[in-house]
Write an enzyme that holds these catalytic residues in place. Structure first.
Site, short mmCIF file in Angstrom:
data_model
loop_
_atom_site.label_atom_id
_atom_site.label_comp_id
_atom_site.label_asym_id
_atom_site.label_seq_id
_atom_site.Cartn_x
_atom_site.Cartn_y
_atom_site.Cartn_z
N HIS A 22 -32.45 52.54 65.66
CA HIS A 22 -32.89 51.36 66.74
C HIS A 22 -33.17 51.73 67.94
O HIS A 22 -32.19 51.25 68.42
CB HIS A 22 -32.53 49.88 65.95
CG HIS A 22 -32.13 49.25 66.20
ND1 HIS A 22 -34.12 48.28 65.32
CD2 HIS A 22 -33.04 47.75 66.92
CE1 HIS A 22 -34.71 46.91 65.37
NE2 HIS A 22 -33.52 46.70 66.24
N LYS A 167 -41.67 42.33 65.59
CA LYS A 167 -40.54 42.87 66.87
C LYS A 167 -41.48 43.54 67.33
O LYS A 167 -40.53 44.29 66.60
CB LYS A 167 -40.09 41.76 67.18
CG LYS A 167 -39.28 42.02 68.59
CD LYS A 167 -38.35 40.40 69.23
CE LYS A 167 -37.53 41.00 69.32
NZ LYS A 167 -36.33 40.43 70.14
N LYS A 169 -40.06 46.62 69.80
CA LYS A 169 -38.68 46.80 70.77
C LYS A 169 -39.86 47.81 71.75
O LYS A 169 -40.77 48.75 71.99
CB LYS A 169 -38.08 47.37 70.14
CG LYS A 169 -37.05 46.48 69.35
CD LYS A 169 -37.22 45.17 70.73
CE LYS A 169 -35.45 44.77 71.03
NZ LYS A 169 -35.72 44.07 71.33
N ASP A 198 -40.83 43.24 72.56
CA ASP A 198 -40.15 42.62 73.34
C ASP A 198 -39.48 44.11 74.24
O ASP A 198 -39.68 44.85 74.09
CB ASP A 198 -38.55 42.49 73.05
CG ASP A 198 -37.10 42.05 73.51
OD1 ASP A 198 -37.68 42.01 74.40
OD2 ASP A 198 -36.52 41.50 72.80
N GLU A 224 -41.46 39.16 75.03
CA GLU A 224 -40.64 38.34 75.55
C GLU A 224 -39.48 39.78 76.60
O GLU A 224 -40.06 40.18 76.68
CB GLU A 224 -39.82 38.78 74.66
CG GLU A 224 -38.30 38.41 74.59
CD GLU A 224 -37.43 38.75 72.94
OE1 GLU A 224 -38.03 38.93 72.01
OE2 GLU A 224 -35.90 38.60 72.99
N ASP A 249 -35.50 36.19 77.51
CA ASP A 249 -34.45 36.17 77.03
C ASP A 249 -33.07 36.66 77.79
O ASP A 249 -32.85 35.74 77.75
CB ASP A 249 -34.81 37.13 75.59
CG ASP A 249 -33.01 37.48 74.42
OD1 ASP A 249 -32.22 36.45 74.44
OD2 ASP A 249 -33.57 38.83 74.07
N LYS A 273 -29.66 31.70 71.62
CA LYS A 273 -28.33 32.86 71.11
C LYS A 273 -27.05 32.26 71.17
O LYS A 273 -26.55 32.15 72.24
CB LYS A 273 -28.11 34.62 71.39
CG LYS A 273 -30.28 35.48 71.44
CD LYS A 273 -29.45 36.90 71.41
CE LYS A 273 -31.24 37.41 72.00
NZ LYS A 273 -31.16 38.63 72.49
N GLU A 327 -35.01 36.22 64.35
CA GLU A 327 -34.72 36.53 64.19
C GLU A 327 -33.31 36.88 63.59
O GLU A 327 -32.54 38.55 63.96
CB GLU A 327 -35.05 37.28 65.46
CG GLU A 327 -34.40 37.45 66.94
CD GLU A 327 -34.19 37.85 67.75
OE1 GLU A 327 -35.72 38.82 68.03
OE2 GLU A 327 -33.69 38.20 69.14
C1 MUC Z 1 -33.18 41.32 72.36
O1 MUC Z 1 -33.73 41.94 72.88
O2 MUC Z 1 -34.16 40.56 71.31
C2 MUC Z 1 -33.11 41.12 69.09
C3 MUC Z 1 -33.84 42.46 67.86
C4 MUC Z 1 -33.69 43.79 68.29
O3 MUC Z 1 -34.40 44.43 67.64
O4 MUC Z 1 -32.81 43.47 69.48
C5 MUC Z 1 -32.32 42.06 69.47
C6 MUC Z 1 -32.10 41.76 70.95
MG MG Z 2 -35.14 40.14 73.49
#
Ligand code: MUC
Ligand code: MG
Length: 374
Positions: A22, A167, A169, A198, A224, A249, A273, A327
């Site tokens: 990941h 989402k 990254k 994000d 994000e 976030d 969160k 999420e």
């Molecule tokens: C984040 O920064 O949002 C949430 C989903 C993911 O893959 O990482 C997290 C952390």
């Molecule tokens: Mg995030």
């Protein structure tokens, strides 16, 4: 009536492999470490909690090992012997015993709520005032590091009706490479899925201005945390400049941050969160500030296992407005877990367990297999 008191607290480090690498801007995960809390009360009831972060100290200010030390050395001694049935009084004692350390506090508060729910025979969401939904929408994060593999993953999950929002990254590669990756995925999925990104604070404001313009053009639904969390004025300028919603976030931990973001117009959406806000009550207070300011809400994750994810789901289920869903897919990213029954995911949502407390039970064999000190 004899009041139940807190008899013992155990914080256990658990290492669980992920189903695939990941990749985030700040780290690549192959294993997730959960800090599982077992809080035992004098009436024989045990409460479960979880504190989990991402990538050791690369994401947040608390590490799994540090969370265990904070609990064992400072927070547990402040709670032992206290009334187990008064959650907020216990939370206040933790606030006096330690500054910050919101992840550790969240795990303990979760365990107290789980125990109290079991004691009264009601779900945690009922203790919080009641759930207004029995499922919460859950997106999936595409973060394999490979565009083609991400598209295949998304197609399979759409076909299975497990997720219809993805989402991505980004922030590890150049802005141009990241934008090309996102555009390829958005093109492949078209109108069948929502796509969000994000950036995890990786861009400067000028990089963000270039990147967001192209993502907006490509039909991406939300961006994000594009810039560092301390750069709220930059976030405000980006939020004013673009139509695509900007989500805070890392920039929103507790209610005070939500207040500042509202005042400065620094985000259109808040990622709530439980770990950042020090627990379920703190998360709901943070959400209330955003909601009152007309900022949309989103239920975030630190990629917790079942205990932490279900705890968050109980809180998010009580929010009157949850425009961007959640999420809470953490359990699905792990090859295994330490509970007997993991939460169920179907039709793009997680179903809340209905049993008392969190509605989860420890699987002792699995806990013994995955605990670091086995
Ligand atoms: C984040 O920064 O949002 C949430 C989903 C993911 O893959 O990482 C997290 C952390
Ligand atoms: Mg995030």
């Amino acid at each position: 009536m004899v009041l139940p008191y807190i008899e013992s607290i155990e914080a256990i480090l658990v290492d669980l492999p992920t189903i695939r690498a990941h990749q985030l801007a700040m780290t690549v995960m192959n294993v997730q470490t959960l800090v599982i809390v077992r809080l035992r009360c004098s009436d024989g009831i045990e409460g479960l909690g979880e504190a989990t972060t991402i990538g050791g100290l690369s994401y947040g200010e608390e590490s799994p090992e540090g969370i265990k030390v904070a609990i064992d050395t400072y927070l547990a001694p402040a709670l032992l012997g206290q009334n187990a049935a008064n959650v907020l009084a216990a939370v206040q004692r933790m606030e006096k015993a330690a500054r910050g350390n919101t992840f550790a506090k969240s795990a303990l508060e979760t365990a107290l709520l789980d125990a109290q729910g079991k004691r009264l025979g009601v779900p945690v969401s009922t203790l919080l005032g009641g759930a207004v939904r029995d499922t919460v929408p859950v997106l999936w994060t595409l973060a394999s590091g490979d565009t083609r593999r991400d598209i295949e993953e998304a197609e399979a999950l759409l076909d299975a009706r497990r997720h219809d929002t993805f989402k991505l990254k980004i922030g590890r590669r150049s802005v141009a490479e990241d934008v090309a990756h996102v555009c390829a995925i958005k093109r492949a999925l078209g109108k069948r899925a929502r796509v969000t990104v994000d950036v995890n604070q990786a861009w400067s404001e000028s990089q963000a201005a270039v990147g967001i313009a192209q993502l907006e053009e490509a039909g991406v639904d939300l961006v994000e945390q594009p810039v560092p969390r301390a750069h709220r004025t930059g976030m405000a300028r980006l939020a004013a400049r673009f139509v695509i919603p900007i989500m805070a976030d890392e920039a929103v931990q507790g209610p005070e941050d939500a207040m500042a973001i509202a005042r400065e117009g620094a985000a259109d959406v808040l990622a709530i969160k439980i770990a950042k806000s020090g627990g379920l009550y703190g998360a709901l207070r943070t959400a209330a500030v955003g909601d009152a300011a007309g900022i949309a809400l989103y239920g975030g994750t630190m990629l917790e296992g079942s205990i932490g994810s279900v705890a968050a789901a109980h809180a998010f289920a009580t929010l009157p407005r949850l425009e961007w869903g959640t999420e809470l897919f953490g359990p699905l990213l792990l090859v295994d877990d330490v509970v007997r029954e993991r939460p169920a995911y179907a039709d793009f949502s997680m179903r809340l367990p209905t049993g008392p407390g969190l509605g989860l039970a420890i699987d002792e064999d699995k806990l013994n297999r995955y605990r670091r000190d086995r």
